[in-house]
Design a protein around this motif. Sequence first.
Motif, PDB file in Angstrom:
ATOM      1  N   ALA B  84      70.492 -63.612  16.766  1.00  0.00           N
ATOM      2  CA  ALA B  84      70.422 -63.272  15.447  1.00  0.00           C
ATOM      3  C   ALA B  84      71.125 -62.120  15.459  1.00  0.00           C
ATOM      4  CB  ALA B  84      68.747 -62.870  15.566  1.00  0.00           C
ATOM      5  N   LEU B  85      71.517 -61.141  16.350  1.00  0.00           N
ATOM      6  CA  LEU B  85      72.093 -60.077  16.632  1.00  0.00           C
ATOM      7  C   LEU B  85      73.718 -60.224  16.097  1.00  0.00           C
ATOM      8  CD1 LEU B  85      72.093 -58.128  19.549  1.00  0.00           C
ATOM      9  CD2 LEU B  85      72.713 -57.048  17.713  1.00  0.00           C
ATOM     10  N   ALA B  86      74.392 -61.966  16.614  1.00  0.00           N
ATOM     11  CA  ALA B  86      75.612 -62.368  16.374  1.00  0.00           C
ATOM     12  C   ALA B  86      75.562 -62.842  15.068  1.00  0.00           C
ATOM     13  CB  ALA B  86      76.009 -63.531  17.386  1.00  0.00           C
ATOM     14  N   ARG B  87      74.806 -63.263  14.429  1.00  0.00           N
ATOM     15  CA  ARG B  87      75.087 -63.602  13.196  1.00  0.00           C
ATOM     16  C   ARG B  87      74.626 -62.569  11.633  1.00  0.00           C
ATOM     17  NH1 ARG B  87      73.412 -68.265  10.299  1.00  0.00           N
ATOM     18  NH2 ARG B  87      71.630 -67.197   9.207  1.00  0.00           N
ATOM     19  N   ALA B  88      74.360 -61.669  12.327  1.00  0.00           N
ATOM     20  CA  ALA B  88      74.003 -60.333  12.004  1.00  0.00           C
ATOM     21  C   ALA B  88      75.348 -59.981  11.340  1.00  0.00           C
ATOM     22  CB  ALA B  88      72.760 -59.687  11.674  1.00  0.00           C
ATOM     23  N   ALA B  89      75.854 -59.553  13.133  1.00  0.00           N
ATOM     24  CA  ALA B  89      76.925 -58.961  13.004  1.00  0.00           C
ATOM     25  C   ALA B  89      77.941 -59.485  12.050  1.00  0.00           C
ATOM     26  CB  ALA B  89      77.380 -59.054  13.937  1.00  0.00           C
ATOM     27  N   LEU B  90      78.491 -61.113  12.249  1.00  0.00           N
ATOM     28  CA  LEU B  90      79.081 -61.575  11.116  1.00  0.00           C
ATOM     29  C   LEU B  90      78.544 -61.536   9.512  1.00  0.00           C
ATOM     30  CD1 LEU B  90      80.828 -63.308  13.192  1.00  0.00           C
ATOM     31  CD2 LEU B  90      80.579 -65.452  11.733  1.00  0.00           C
ATOM     32  N   ALA B  91      77.706 -61.518   9.124  1.00  0.00           N
ATOM     33  CA  ALA B  91      77.072 -61.499   7.899  1.00  0.00           C
ATOM     34  C   ALA B  91      77.716 -60.300   7.300  1.00  0.00           C
ATOM     35  CB  ALA B  91      75.412 -62.056   8.280  1.00  0.00           C
TER      36      ALA B  91
END
Lengths: 93, 107, 158
Positions: B84-91
Amino acid sequence: MFVAATLALLATLALTLVRALKGPTVFDRALAANTVGTVAVLLLAVMEFLTGRPDFLDLAIVYGLLNVVGTIAVLKFFRYGDLGEPGEGPEDR
Amino acid sequence: MSPADAISWALLAAGGVSCVLGAVGLLRMPDFFTRMHAASVVDTVGAGLILLGLMVQAGLTLVTVKLVVIGLLIFFTSPTASHALARAALARGLEPKLADGGAPSKP
Amino acid sequence: MLRLASLAAALYAFWILMSGYLEPFLLGAGLACALAVTWLARRMEIADPEGHPAHLTPAAFGYWPWLVLEILRSGLAVCRIIVDPRLPVSPTLVRFRPSQKTAVGLATHANSITLTPGTLTVAADHDEFLVHGLTRETARATVASEMDRRVRRFEGGD
């Protein structure tokens, strides 16, 4: 020996807090907060043996559950600016 | 010192060392995505070894069952949180620094 | 029906192990709670093969020990990179197509990649995974990997 493990975990906690204070992005802080949560669970588990009070393990379980919910809530807030947002549908997942 | 004690102490020491190393990595790594790899050392190797050491110390009791539950909890939730962290950062447009520059390589 | 019974039994066993008290009142309360949660799970339609994959329990005991060894091995590699004064990282993104068919298999594969230090699933889809690796080698090693085959076997594929 449990004292040594406790000290190692406290050192981990201190280093992680430095990262949380330095940032630079909000995601670094969220990552540090998540790691602090994991270390806190481990610390509670070690404290159980250090003090001989078995209640600490139940606290560790509850803390672990709250930790993941807290991380996801913070991320959702910073991504959508609203906790009530339903999130993404199955099509753009 | 009994053999079980020796095993548990070795596991606790190894777990403590990997936790500290993971935190050092969290400080040393150059960007957010590489820091996540360092944090995952704390979440998996450090947590697993320390919990295993405590299990050996506790023997076959309800305490061990609770330690297993804590371990499973960490093992199932930590990748979800990392993802979730990686996805949120990328988004949010946080670009990972890549060694080979530019786009992801397609094998 | 068998799945609901297994869910209720698992919940009840969890209650007893967590409480550790064997008084009639607490045992009865635990049974009531386990049944109530099972009923709620059925009403929410999450007691399906995806929400309670009981049929994978035997396969899990074959897969997890291998995963633990893999985590230890790559954890050691990442620790070595951290203590290296030159910090030899070469962050790399790779895209590849996972071979799993079921949602449980895909989630297991993605979570296993994330659990292993040095690799991280950034995006997981039915037909594409986006994986961030700490070094070029760890990132490339996730493509068509041993893990991919083992998860395929774990979810019941050939």
